[in-house]
Design a protein around this motif. Structure first.
Motif: not given
Length: 407
Positions: A25-46
């Motif tokens: 499953x997918x969940x949204x987290x703050x980047x301060x709590x994201x160390x070691x987590x696996x990205x669920x979607x491609x991220x593009x520069x805005x």
């Protein structure tokens, strides 16, 4: 008594992959709590990083042609028309024959295409600067989007976030990301001889190693382990405990009882569930031959050998493989090349993972086998990693270059 129907390592991985139906499953987290987590979607520069042209040194922003041929004996003479404040937009543009002081990270004024380091300049008076060294166009500056371009794929789906990716996200103002929800993994240790490490052991008993080993390996993989304790070799007790773990977790790992002896209940218990399917019982690998892999419903169940080294080897090669697939994580491994210090013979027909320690001698790295016997755990603390020896080979020889994979 049934005997193993062995499959190769590659066959086992193919079978695992073909039977995967569960997705994390997918969940949204703050980047301060994201160390070691696996990205669920491609991220593009805005946006572009940087979004302005900035200096990489303390010096003077100039039109580079003004300093062509400049030297200490024949310096270029430029009019100083101002100073750029860090974090602020320059108060004016410059034209040919002019310069403006700019600090490291400061924004270049329009008209400038290079920065001369302050070490190669001399201040003649409040309004005149001497340039003692030429600069090339774009020297000592970072252009718009040179770090990250708007629309660029910056983090691919399946990436495990390191501090560096988190730094990139913050530079773009991305403070929340979609990551794979942590997989919940139930751990059951089986065996009449196993006792809790807190207990005093009597002759014939051994303290539980695999629960703690598997718990730590799960943490290392970024999944959520749940301990279900030690269960004796009792069919009903084991079935009840497995049902509890299956109901509460996404994956279950059982250690011990995976062989074909009279007291090895794991395969019988898994088969007792109405919607169960065992597709592997035995892998052509040493250590780890008596391995069970199957499913109850949509959830995988791994029956790992009780031998701690075998338990770890199977976890690293097959349980981790499963975790990676359901999270779309492409693991990259970079083994260390070493020289084999001794001859090592193995039986043909089974691939082997040989624990080794590494020692530097005369500027070269040598791999020494860490010999072990079934049931012993100390070889882990004595080993850096392991060598993978193909099943067709009879072993490795002294002086041979080998690849050592870190535990």
């Amino acid at each position: 008594m049934e005997f193993f129907k062995l499959v190769s390592i590659n066959e086992a991985k193919d079978i695992i992959e073909k039977n995967i139906t569960f997705k994390a499953a997918v969940e949204k987290v703050n980047i301060l709590n994201a160390l070691g987590r696996i990205i669920a979607e491609d991220i593009y520069a805005n946006e572009n990083v940087p979004d302005f042209v900035r200096s990489t040194v303390d010096g003077y922003a100039i039109f580079s042609q003004d300093a062509f041929g400049a030297s200490e004996s024949l310096p270029a003479i430029l009019n100083l028309v101002g100073e750029v404040k860090i974090g602020q937009v320059p108060s004016k543009d410059i034209i040919q024959g002019e310069c403006m002081y700019v600090p490291t990270g400061g924004m270049l004024p329009k008209g400038a295409d290079a920065v001369v380091m302050i070490e190669y300049t001399e201040k003649l008076d409040d309004g005149t600067i001497l340039i003692n060294k030429p600069v090339a166009p774009l020297q000592n500056i970072v252009e718009i989007g040179e770090d990250v371009k708007k629309g660029e794929l910056i983090i691919k789906k399946g990436t495990k976030l390191r501090p560096y990716e988190i730094g990139v996200l913050s530079s773009l103002g991305i403070l929340e990301v979609d990551v794979c929800k942590k997989i919940k993994v139930g751990i059951i240790s089986t065996g009449d001889e196993i006792v809790d490490p807190k207990e005093k052991i009597t002759l014939g008993k051994v303290r539980d190693i695999n629960s703690y080993l598997l718990y730590s390996l799960c943490l290392e993989e970024g999944v959520e382990p749940v301990l279900y304790g030690i269960v004796s070799d009792d069919y009903e007790k084991l079935k009840n405990k497995l049902k509890e773990a299956i109901d509460e977790c996404d994956v279950v790992i059982m250690s011990g009882g995976s062989s074909v002896g009279n007291k090895d209940e794991t395969i019988k218990v898994i088969n007792s569930f109405k919607d169960s399917n065992i597709f592997i019982h035995g892998i052509s690998i040493k250590p780890g031959k008596p391995t069970i892999i199957g499913k109850i419903g949509e959830k995988f169940v791994f029956g790992l050998p009780g031998h701690p080294l075998a338990c770890a080897v199977i976890f690293k090669n097959f349980v981790s493989f499963y975790f990676n697939k359901i999270r779309s994580f492409e693991r990259e491994e970079y083994p260390i090349e070493c020289i084999m210090a001794v001859n090592y013979h193995k039986a043909q027909g089974r691939a082997e993972f040989l624990p080794v320690r590494i020692k530097e001698e005369q500027g070269k790295l040598f791999a020494y086998p860490t010999y072990y016997k079934s049931g012993l755990i100390s070889c882990f603390s004595k080993s850096f990693g392991y060598i993978y020896i193909e099943k067709e080979l009879e072993g490795v020889y002294e002086g041979q270059t080998v690849k050592v994979y870190k535990f």
